[in-house]
Design a protein around this motif. Structure first.
Motif, PDB file in Angstrom:
ATOM      1  N   GLN A  21      27.729  41.803  32.572  1.00  0.00           N
ATOM      2  CA  GLN A  21      28.983  42.147  31.911  1.00  0.00           C
ATOM      3  C   GLN A  21      29.973  42.565  32.990  1.00  0.00           C
ATOM      4  O   GLN A  21      29.662  43.410  33.837  1.00  0.00           O
ATOM      5  CB  GLN A  21      28.764  43.281  30.904  1.00  0.00           C
ATOM      6  CG  GLN A  21      27.841  42.881  29.754  1.00  0.00           C
ATOM      7  CD  GLN A  21      27.271  44.083  29.015  1.00  0.00           C
ATOM      8  OE1 GLN A  21      26.128  44.473  29.236  1.00  0.00           O
ATOM      9  NE2 GLN A  21      28.065  44.660  28.136  1.00  0.00           N
ATOM     10  N   ILE A  22      31.171  41.966  32.969  1.00  0.00           N
ATOM     11  CA  ILE A  22      32.142  42.184  34.037  1.00  0.00           C
ATOM     12  C   ILE A  22      33.500  42.544  33.464  1.00  0.00           C
ATOM     13  O   ILE A  22      33.802  42.231  32.314  1.00  0.00           O
ATOM     14  CB  ILE A  22      32.269  40.938  34.946  1.00  0.00           C
ATOM     15  CG1 ILE A  22      32.788  39.731  34.151  1.00  0.00           C
ATOM     16  CG2 ILE A  22      30.942  40.613  35.614  1.00  0.00           C
ATOM     17  CD1 ILE A  22      33.065  38.499  34.999  1.00  0.00           C
ATOM     18  N   PRO A  23      34.353  43.201  34.266  1.00  0.00           N
ATOM     19  CA  PRO A  23      35.707  43.516  33.796  1.00  0.00           C
ATOM     20  C   PRO A  23      36.629  42.306  33.897  1.00  0.00           C
ATOM     21  O   PRO A  23      36.335  41.330  34.602  1.00  0.00           O
ATOM     22  CB  PRO A  23      36.152  44.628  34.761  1.00  0.00           C
ATOM     23  CG  PRO A  23      35.400  44.347  36.026  1.00  0.00           C
ATOM     24  CD  PRO A  23      34.069  43.807  35.583  1.00  0.00           C
ATOM     25  N   LEU A  24      37.765  42.390  33.232  1.00  0.00           N
ATOM     26  CA  LEU A  24      38.744  41.313  33.221  1.00  0.00           C
ATOM     27  C   LEU A  24      39.168  40.907  34.627  1.00  0.00           C
ATOM     28  O   LEU A  24      39.346  39.722  34.923  1.00  0.00           O
ATOM     29  CB  LEU A  24      39.965  41.744  32.400  1.00  0.00           C
ATOM     30  CG  LEU A  24      41.160  40.789  32.323  1.00  0.00           C
ATOM     31  CD1 LEU A  24      40.763  39.441  31.731  1.00  0.00           C
ATOM     32  CD2 LEU A  24      42.282  41.425  31.497  1.00  0.00           C
ATOM     33  N   ASP A  25      39.314  41.866  35.517  1.00  0.00           N
ATOM     34  CA  ASP A  25      39.762  41.567  36.876  1.00  0.00           C
ATOM     35  C   ASP A  25      38.809  40.651  37.629  1.00  0.00           C
ATOM     36  O   ASP A  25      39.205  39.996  38.595  1.00  0.00           O
ATOM     37  CB  ASP A  25      39.951  42.859  37.672  1.00  0.00           C
ATOM     38  CG  ASP A  25      41.200  43.617  37.252  1.00  0.00           C
ATOM     39  OD1 ASP A  25      42.144  42.980  36.737  1.00  0.00           O
ATOM     40  OD2 ASP A  25      41.233  44.851  37.418  1.00  0.00           O
ATOM     41  N   ASP A  26      37.539  40.596  37.217  1.00  0.00           N
ATOM     42  CA  ASP A  26      36.537  39.782  37.910  1.00  0.00           C
ATOM     43  C   ASP A  26      36.302  38.436  37.247  1.00  0.00           C
ATOM     44  O   ASP A  26      35.315  37.757  37.531  1.00  0.00           O
ATOM     45  CB  ASP A  26      35.201  40.541  37.990  1.00  0.00           C
ATOM     46  CG  ASP A  26      35.284  41.765  38.883  1.00  0.00           C
ATOM     47  OD1 ASP A  26      36.233  41.853  39.684  1.00  0.00           O
ATOM     48  OD2 ASP A  26      34.398  42.637  38.789  1.00  0.00           O
ATOM     49  N   VAL A  27      37.199  38.017  36.358  1.00  0.00           N
ATOM     50  CA  VAL A  27      36.955  36.819  35.558  1.00  0.00           C
ATOM     51  C   VAL A  27      36.803  35.571  36.427  1.00  0.00           C
ATOM     52  O   VAL A  27      35.928  34.727  36.165  1.00  0.00           O
ATOM     53  CB  VAL A  27      38.065  36.624  34.500  1.00  0.00           C
ATOM     54  CG1 VAL A  27      39.419  36.399  35.130  1.00  0.00           C
ATOM     55  CG2 VAL A  27      37.721  35.481  33.564  1.00  0.00           C
ATOM     56  N   VAL A  28      37.609  35.410  37.467  1.00  0.00           N
ATOM     57  CA  VAL A  28      37.520  34.209  38.297  1.00  0.00           C
ATOM     58  C   VAL A  28      36.191  34.170  39.031  1.00  0.00           C
ATOM     59  O   VAL A  28      35.523  33.119  39.082  1.00  0.00           O
ATOM     60  CB  VAL A  28      38.699  34.134  39.286  1.00  0.00           C
ATOM     61  CG1 VAL A  28      38.538  32.938  40.217  1.00  0.00           C
ATOM     62  CG2 VAL A  28      40.020  34.026  38.527  1.00  0.00           C
TER      63      VAL A  28
ATOM     64  N   LEU B 113      29.499  38.146  29.939  1.00  0.00           N
ATOM     65  CA  LEU B 113      30.475  38.686  29.006  1.00  0.00           C
ATOM     66  C   LEU B 113      31.567  39.397  29.794  1.00  0.00           C
ATOM     67  O   LEU B 113      31.288  40.108  30.759  1.00  0.00           O
ATOM     68  CB  LEU B 113      29.840  39.679  28.034  1.00  0.00           C
ATOM     69  CG  LEU B 113      28.843  39.142  26.998  1.00  0.00           C
ATOM     70  CD1 LEU B 113      28.501  40.253  26.003  1.00  0.00           C
ATOM     71  CD2 LEU B 113      29.381  37.931  26.272  1.00  0.00           C
ATOM     72  N   ILE B 114      32.808  39.199  29.366  1.00  0.00           N
ATOM     73  CA  ILE B 114      33.958  39.811  30.028  1.00  0.00           C
ATOM     74  C   ILE B 114      34.516  40.898  29.140  1.00  0.00           C
ATOM     75  O   ILE B 114      34.759  40.692  27.952  1.00  0.00           O
ATOM     76  CB  ILE B 114      35.030  38.750  30.326  1.00  0.00           C
ATOM     77  CG1 ILE B 114      34.458  37.685  31.281  1.00  0.00           C
ATOM     78  CG2 ILE B 114      36.280  39.389  30.932  1.00  0.00           C
ATOM     79  CD1 ILE B 114      35.310  36.455  31.388  1.00  0.00           C
TER      80      ILE B 114
END
Length: 351
Positions: free
Chosen positions: A323-330, A347-348
């Motif tokens: 599970q990652i934050p929005l900033d790490d989407v790329v 999951l974001i």
């Protein structure tokens, strides 16, 4: 507000975009919680636009750039005029398929085959990898207290996998082969096991094979080291499995599924192939085998899938690897796209 926006192949950005503004009649404003990265999202990132429209979509008018995300849960912040099925404060899961309700297929209840179908997060103004999203109120289902926000984001892929298993006609006691242990394959294995089937999983990727073993729903086979159809026939009275669900979108896996099912067996093709695949149609005829494609899921399936999760029968959360934050989407997309990636379901966190 911030959102993950697709601009072009390999051009995915966390942009600041205008917030939705006033909520219209029949709509709800959501604060997305978690959103899954789907194989369709990855295909768009790698080679798109494919599904994402380059010209205004016939149903929604949407066009790239596109806010991504169609597997998500969220909280209702505001409801528009005429909305009675949800209220502010409800936690919900979003059914993302948008359909016209008027075409040949919609009039026959086959809304997932709508001739003008669109999807939230792919061909619609809003998506789930964002701080806010507006969606039609009749496309959300309230989550009971026994279903958490992460599980709520997995109802969509859970419905895809369940439709594949159901299309394969799986019944309690059946022997079932799942080819491919990606997110949909893993969910198909969990769902087939919940029905009472004996599950076999074929997966060549070492990470995914080990992840599948951790699900503890059946035997995991490596097609690079054993002849899967021969092994299954040797193990199952010389006839093979009753059904197969092909979840990899791989030609060799489809051929293995055809060679693994017994006469009068049934195969569901659920994984999406990006190129044509060769099969021997005579095998279908000689052995009375049914090969059926599946596309998405029945749009009415959300309450049923949510209920299975709520009762602990379909533990969809088991497929989440990170599970990652929005900033790490790329970075999350790049990891999933890599052949050597060590993630299954990402999951974001949109909030």
């Amino acid at each position: 507000m911030r959102a993950a926006v697709f601009h072009a192949a390999h051009d995915l950005r966390v942009d600041t975009v205008s917030d939705p503004g006033e909520v219209g009649p029949g709509q709800v404003l959501l604060k997305p919680f978690w959103c899954g990265v789907c194989g369709t999202d990855l295909h768009e990132y790698a080679m798109g636009p494919i599904v994402i429209p380059s010209t205004p979509h016939a149903l929604t008018g949407a066009t790239a750039p596109q806010i991504l995300g169609h597997e998500f849960s969220g909280e209702v912040l505001e409801v528009g005029a005429g909305v009675t099925n949800v209220k502010a404060g409800d936690r919900v899961s979003v059914m993302p398929l948008l359909f016209c309700g008027q075409c040949y297929y919609c009039r026959r209840g086959l809304n997932h085959l709508c001739q003008r179908m669109a999807a939230i997060g792919l061909s619609y103004a809003w998506g789930g990898i964002a701080e806010l999203a507006v969606v039609p109120a009749d496309h959300v289902s309230v989550l009971p207290d026994s279903v958490d926000d992460v599980q709520g984001a997995l109802i969509e892929p859970g419905a895809v996998a369940a439709y594949g298993v159901d299309t394969a006609g799986v019944r309690p006691g059946d022997n079932v082969l799942i080819t491919g242990a990606g997110p949909i394959g893993a969910l198909a294995a969990l769902y087939a096991s919940s029905i009472g089937a004996n599950v076999f999983i074929s997966e060549v990727n070492p990470f995914r094979a080990e992840f599948a073993r951790g699900l503890d729903v059946g035997e995991v086979l490596d097609p690079s080291s054993i002849d899967v159809p021969a092994y299954l026939k040797d193990s199952l009275e010389g006839v093979g499995v009753d059904a197969a669900v092909e979840c990899s979108g791989n030609e060799r896996a489809l051929q293995a599924a055809l060679a693994s099912v017994r006469s009068a067996g049934r195969i569901a093709q659920t994984g999406l192939h990006t190129r044509p695949a060769a099969i021997d149609p005579m095998v279908l005829s000689e052995h009375d085998i049914t090969l059926a494609g599946t596309w998405c899921y029945p749009v009415t399936d959300w309450p049923r899938i949510i209920d299975l999760v709520a009762r602990g029968l379909y533990p969809v959360e088991k497929v989440v690897s990170t599970q990652i934050p929005l900033d790490d989407v790329v970075a999350g997309f790049d990891t999933l796209f890599s052949p050597s990636g060590d993630q299954l379901k990402v999951l974001i966190r949109a909030y």
